[in-house]
Design an enzyme around this catalytic site. Structure first.
Site, PDB file in Angstrom:
ATOM      1  N   ALA A  52     -79.489 -92.925-107.905  1.00  0.00           N
ATOM      2  CA  ALA A  52     -78.720 -91.782-107.424  1.00  0.00           C
ATOM      3  C   ALA A  52     -79.303 -90.456-107.901  1.00  0.00           C
ATOM      4  O   ALA A  52     -79.183 -89.431-107.223  1.00  0.00           O
ATOM      5  CB  ALA A  52     -77.276 -91.909-107.901  1.00  0.00           C
ATOM      6  N   PHE A  53     -79.936 -90.482-109.066  1.00  0.00           N
ATOM      7  CA  PHE A  53     -80.488 -89.246-109.627  1.00  0.00           C
ATOM      8  C   PHE A  53     -81.534 -88.640-108.692  1.00  0.00           C
ATOM      9  O   PHE A  53     -81.691 -87.410-108.635  1.00  0.00           O
ATOM     10  CB  PHE A  53     -81.124 -89.572-110.991  1.00  0.00           C
ATOM     11  CG  PHE A  53     -81.546 -88.369-111.775  1.00  0.00           C
ATOM     12  CD1 PHE A  53     -80.632 -87.642-112.525  1.00  0.00           C
ATOM     13  CD2 PHE A  53     -82.874 -87.949-111.774  1.00  0.00           C
ATOM     14  CE1 PHE A  53     -81.022 -86.525-113.252  1.00  0.00           C
ATOM     15  CE2 PHE A  53     -83.269 -86.842-112.498  1.00  0.00           C
ATOM     16  CZ  PHE A  53     -82.344 -86.128-113.236  1.00  0.00           C
ATOM     17  N   GLU A  54     -82.233 -89.484-107.952  1.00  0.00           N
ATOM     18  CA  GLU A  54     -83.312 -89.012-107.070  1.00  0.00           C
ATOM     19  C   GLU A  54     -82.801 -88.576-105.692  1.00  0.00           C
ATOM     20  O   GLU A  54     -83.598 -88.086-104.866  1.00  0.00           O
ATOM     21  CB  GLU A  54     -84.367 -90.118-106.890  1.00  0.00           C
ATOM     22  CG  GLU A  54     -85.253 -90.357-108.106  1.00  0.00           C
ATOM     23  CD  GLU A  54     -84.575 -91.106-109.243  1.00  0.00           C
ATOM     24  OE1 GLU A  54     -83.654 -91.902-108.958  1.00  0.00           O
ATOM     25  OE2 GLU A  54     -84.950 -90.897-110.402  1.00  0.00           O
ATOM     26  N   ALA A  64     -74.226 -96.062-105.643  1.00  0.00           N
ATOM     27  CA  ALA A  64     -73.128 -96.599-106.464  1.00  0.00           C
ATOM     28  C   ALA A  64     -73.518 -96.370-107.917  1.00  0.00           C
ATOM     29  O   ALA A  64     -74.542 -96.885-108.374  1.00  0.00           O
ATOM     30  CB  ALA A  64     -72.944 -98.082-106.196  1.00  0.00           C
ATOM     31  N   ILE A  97     -72.292 -96.956-111.632  1.00  0.00           N
ATOM     32  CA  ILE A  97     -71.307 -97.792-112.323  1.00  0.00           C
ATOM     33  C   ILE A  97     -71.390 -97.542-113.826  1.00  0.00           C
ATOM     34  O   ILE A  97     -72.473 -97.593-114.419  1.00  0.00           O
ATOM     35  CB  ILE A  97     -71.530 -99.278-111.964  1.00  0.00           C
ATOM     36  CG1 ILE A  97     -71.392 -99.439-110.440  1.00  0.00           C
ATOM     37  CG2 ILE A  97     -70.527-100.163-112.703  1.00  0.00           C
ATOM     38  CD1 ILE A  97     -71.719-100.807-109.900  1.00  0.00           C
ATOM     39  N   HIS A 147     -75.332 -92.600-119.774  1.00  0.00           N
ATOM     40  CA  HIS A 147     -76.169 -92.470-118.584  1.00  0.00           C
ATOM     41  C   HIS A 147     -75.324 -92.177-117.334  1.00  0.00           C
ATOM     42  O   HIS A 147     -75.676 -91.355-116.502  1.00  0.00           O
ATOM     43  CB  HIS A 147     -76.960 -93.769-118.385  1.00  0.00           C
ATOM     44  CG  HIS A 147     -78.285 -93.585-117.738  1.00  0.00           C
ATOM     45  ND1 HIS A 147     -79.301 -92.885-118.325  1.00  0.00           N
ATOM     46  CD2 HIS A 147     -78.759 -93.997-116.544  1.00  0.00           C
ATOM     47  CE1 HIS A 147     -80.340 -92.872-117.524  1.00  0.00           C
ATOM     48  NE2 HIS A 147     -80.036 -93.539-116.432  1.00  0.00           N
ATOM     49  N   ARG A 177     -64.786-100.612-102.869  1.00  0.00           N
ATOM     50  CA  ARG A 177     -64.962 -99.389-102.056  1.00  0.00           C
ATOM     51  C   ARG A 177     -66.168 -99.484-101.118  1.00  0.00           C
ATOM     52  O   ARG A 177     -66.552 -98.508-100.488  1.00  0.00           O
ATOM     53  CB  ARG A 177     -65.142 -98.181-102.996  1.00  0.00           C
ATOM     54  CG  ARG A 177     -63.883 -97.818-103.739  1.00  0.00           C
ATOM     55  CD  ARG A 177     -64.131 -96.936-104.945  1.00  0.00           C
ATOM     56  NE  ARG A 177     -62.876 -96.555-105.591  1.00  0.00           N
ATOM     57  CZ  ARG A 177     -62.138 -97.348-106.347  1.00  0.00           C
ATOM     58  NH1 ARG A 177     -62.524 -98.587-106.571  1.00  0.00           N
ATOM     59  NH2 ARG A 177     -61.013 -96.919-106.878  1.00  0.00           N
TER      60      ARG A 177
END
Ligand code: INI
Length: 152
Positions: free
Chosen positions: A56-58, A78, A80, A86, A125
């Site tokens: 997700a960071f990218e 996602a 988690i 982190h 979800r």
């Protein structure tokens, strides 16, 4: 009084889906739901491109490049919560970055990111108990494209 309400379908807009490979079990379901919903809203599959990122960071950087080629970008991931901080760094930077890209490019960049305390919560979800955030993201993207087309 003028009130702008747009339709929820679009046959000609081009969408880039940027999907995190981290927690791929979940993000593949988000991707499936997202593509299925876009097609149900009239989007031609030829107008949908998918780019995978490591995590997700990218998402923001890749979304920024995709925004040059798309009417809307949909980010799917996602995140988690684990035993380390982190989670907070990744989720904060992803959300902030996605918002920044959208504002700086004036292209809708949709936040289809699940943040959850456990894999079970994330799965809920992503197409099981609590709907599919990928589908929600598809609807938001089409609506935003139509709003921008009306306002620009
Ligand atoms: N990336 C995710 O998409 N979800 C997570 O839950 C996650 N966790 O928990 O670590 C995650 N980390 C990877 C991160 O997004 C980057 O890819 C990595 O730090 C390299 O920059």
């Amino acid at each position: 009084m003028e009130e702008i309400k747009v339709k929820l379908n679009n046959a000609s807009a081009k969408f880039f889906l940027v999907v995190s490979r981290f927690n791929e079990l979940v993000t593949r379901s988000l991707l499936e739901g997202c593509v299925d919903e876009l097609v149900r809203l009239g989007v031609d599959e030829e107008n949908i491109s998918v780019v995978w990122t490591p995590g997700a960071f990218e998402l923001p950087l890749v979304a920024k490049l995709c925004a040059k080629k798309a009417d809307a970008v949909i980010c799917l991931a996602a995140i988690i919560r684990g035993e380390t901080p982190h989670f907070d760094f990744v989720s904060t930077e992803a959300a902030k970055g996605i918002a920044q890209v959208s504002l700086s490019t004036e292209v809708p960049v949709i936040y289809g990111v699940i943040t959850a305390d456990s894999v079970d919560q994330a799965v809920d979800r992503a197409g099981t108990k609590l709907g599919n955030k990928g589908r929600d993201a598809a609807r938001s993207a089409v609506e935003m494209v139509n709003i921008l087309q009306r306002l620009k």
